[in-house]
Scaffold this motif. Structure first.
Motif, mmCIF file in Angstrom:
data_model
loop_
_atom_site.group_PDB
_atom_site.id
_atom_site.type_symbol
_atom_site.label_atom_id
_atom_site.label_comp_id
_atom_site.label_asym_id
_atom_site.label_seq_id
_atom_site.Cartn_x
_atom_site.Cartn_y
_atom_site.Cartn_z
ATOM 1 N N ASP A 1 -14.883 -56.409 20.248
ATOM 2 C CA ASP A 1 -15.571 -55.198 19.780
ATOM 3 C C ASP A 1 -16.530 -55.508 18.631
ATOM 4 O OD1 ASP A 1 -14.240 -53.298 21.544
ATOM 5 O OD2 ASP A 1 -12.446 -53.900 20.451
ATOM 6 N N ASP B 1 -13.395 -48.395 23.277
ATOM 7 C CA ASP B 1 -12.679 -49.465 23.978
ATOM 8 C C ASP B 1 -11.421 -48.823 24.583
ATOM 9 O OD1 ASP B 1 -11.487 -52.107 24.453
ATOM 10 O OD2 ASP B 1 -10.229 -51.615 22.720
ATOM 11 N N ASP C 1 -10.811 -52.139 18.755
ATOM 12 C CA ASP C 1 -9.744 -52.730 17.936
ATOM 13 C C ASP C 1 -9.712 -54.252 17.928
ATOM 14 O OD1 ASP C 1 -8.866 -52.918 20.692
ATOM 15 O OD2 ASP C 1 -6.940 -53.533 19.863
ATOM 16 N N ASP C 2 -10.584 -54.903 18.699
ATOM 17 C CA ASP C 2 -10.332 -56.330 18.919
ATOM 18 C C ASP C 2 -11.566 -57.177 18.621
ATOM 19 O OD1 ASP C 2 -8.800 -58.503 19.617
ATOM 20 O OD2 ASP C 2 -8.233 -57.717 21.581
ATOM 21 N N ASP D 1 -7.886 -50.689 25.747
ATOM 22 C CA ASP D 1 -6.575 -51.188 25.289
ATOM 23 C C ASP D 1 -6.526 -51.339 23.771
ATOM 24 O OD1 ASP D 1 -5.008 -52.328 27.895
ATOM 25 O OD2 ASP D 1 -7.174 -52.505 28.121
ATOM 26 N N GLY D 2 -5.526 -50.748 23.178
ATOM 27 C CA GLY D 2 -5.382 -50.862 21.724
ATOM 28 C C GLY D 2 -6.212 -49.837 20.977
ATOM 29 N N THR D 3 -7.079 -49.113 21.712
ATOM 30 C CA THR D 3 -7.920 -48.083 21.088
ATOM 31 C C THR D 3 -7.544 -46.718 21.662
ATOM 32 O OG1 THR D 3 -9.701 -49.662 20.724
ATOM 33 C CG2 THR D 3 -10.312 -47.336 20.700
HETATM 34 MG MG LIG Z 1 -8.991 -53.422 22.761
#
Ligand SMILES: [Mg+2]
Length: 259
Positions: free
Chosen positions: A208, A27, A204-205, A29-31
């Motif tokens: 996912d 992923d 991360d979300d 964003d955030g990953t």
């Molecule tokens: Mg993400």
């Protein structure tokens, strides 16, 4: 959930799962990238970009994101050719006719949403409606009273016609067509395309989880941040740990090509 990096047993399990035919999918964003207050400003750290380019030299690498592919192309190293956007809707095997229909529906939703936003009585400052061509993301990270705003946004998207599938993220409400493929579908179609024998997926979300729930013994799933309710098998501590994971992947793959 088990920590992937802090136990040598789990690190070895990862190593045994990797070879040049293992698809490494992430992923964004955030990953791969830290979450930014302004989604347009999200960027990879220079170290992560360098590691990703290196990884591309030893195995197939894919990025599967809620962002549109056009947007992703500007954010990842050009050596990453396998990109899936709009939560899996832009992926190999999805017909252009389907995409055209999704684009029409998404632009209708946008008009309906902007009209509703003009009529509400709360402060809409800090709410950003991102048009991703085939779906919409409504960001409210920068809004005041986020709990209240989230409830109001959910009520609004509940009125959209045709009815969307609602995918919640970290201070984002995503609206996508109900019948559209998700990230799990995208991962499987990319595996097929590159004839991958196995895959690793890191995310991360909430969206996912569409990959994490796949019951596929050829897939190793990793969540950024531990969470008991997640279906991912392993976790890494936080977004900053991604470089350590990428480094371990590169080291293992280079070693296995020499052995
Ligand atoms: Mg993400």
């Amino acid at each position: 959930m088990r920590s992937l990096l802090s136990s040598s047993k789990n690190r070895n399990f990862l190593r045994s799962h990797l070879d040049s035919r293992t698809l490494l999918a992430f992923d964004f964003d955030g990953t791969l990238a830290p979450i930014a207050n302004d989604p347009y400003r999200a960027r990879l750290r220079a170290s992560t970009a360098r590691l990703l380019s290196e990884l591309c030299g030893v195995a197939p690498v894919a990025v599967i994101s809620g962002r549109g592919v056009r947007d992703l192309k500007e954010k990842v190293p050009s050596s990453i050719q396998l990109l899936s956007g709009n939560h899996g809707l832009e992926a190999p095997g999805v017909r252009s006719r389907t995409l055209r229909r999704m684009a029409q529906v998404s632009s209708k939703w946008k008009q309906q949403l902007l009209k509703q936003m003009k009529q509400v009585e709360f402060d809409t400052t800090g709410i950003l409606v991102e048009d991703k061509e085939f779906s919409l993301s409504i960001h409210y990270r920068s809004a005041k009273q986020r709990t209240k705003v989230k409830a109001a946004l959910l009520a609004m998207v509940g009125h959209l016609n045709p009815k969307p599938r609602i995918v919640l993220g970290k201070f984002i409400v995503n609206v996508v067509a109900p019948e559209s493929p998700h990230k799990g579908d995208a991962l499987l179609s990319i595996m097929k395309k590159v004839k991958a024998k196995r895959a690793v997926y890191v995310g991360d979300d909430d969206n996912d989880e569409d990959v994490f729930v796949l019951k596929n013994p050829r897939l190793l799933t990793v969540r950024v941040g531990a969470r008991n309710s997640s279906k991912a098998k392993y976790y890494i501590k936080n977004q900053r740990s991604i470089d350590e994971l990428l480094g371990l992947m590169i080291q293992s793959l280079k070693k296995s090509s020499v052995d």
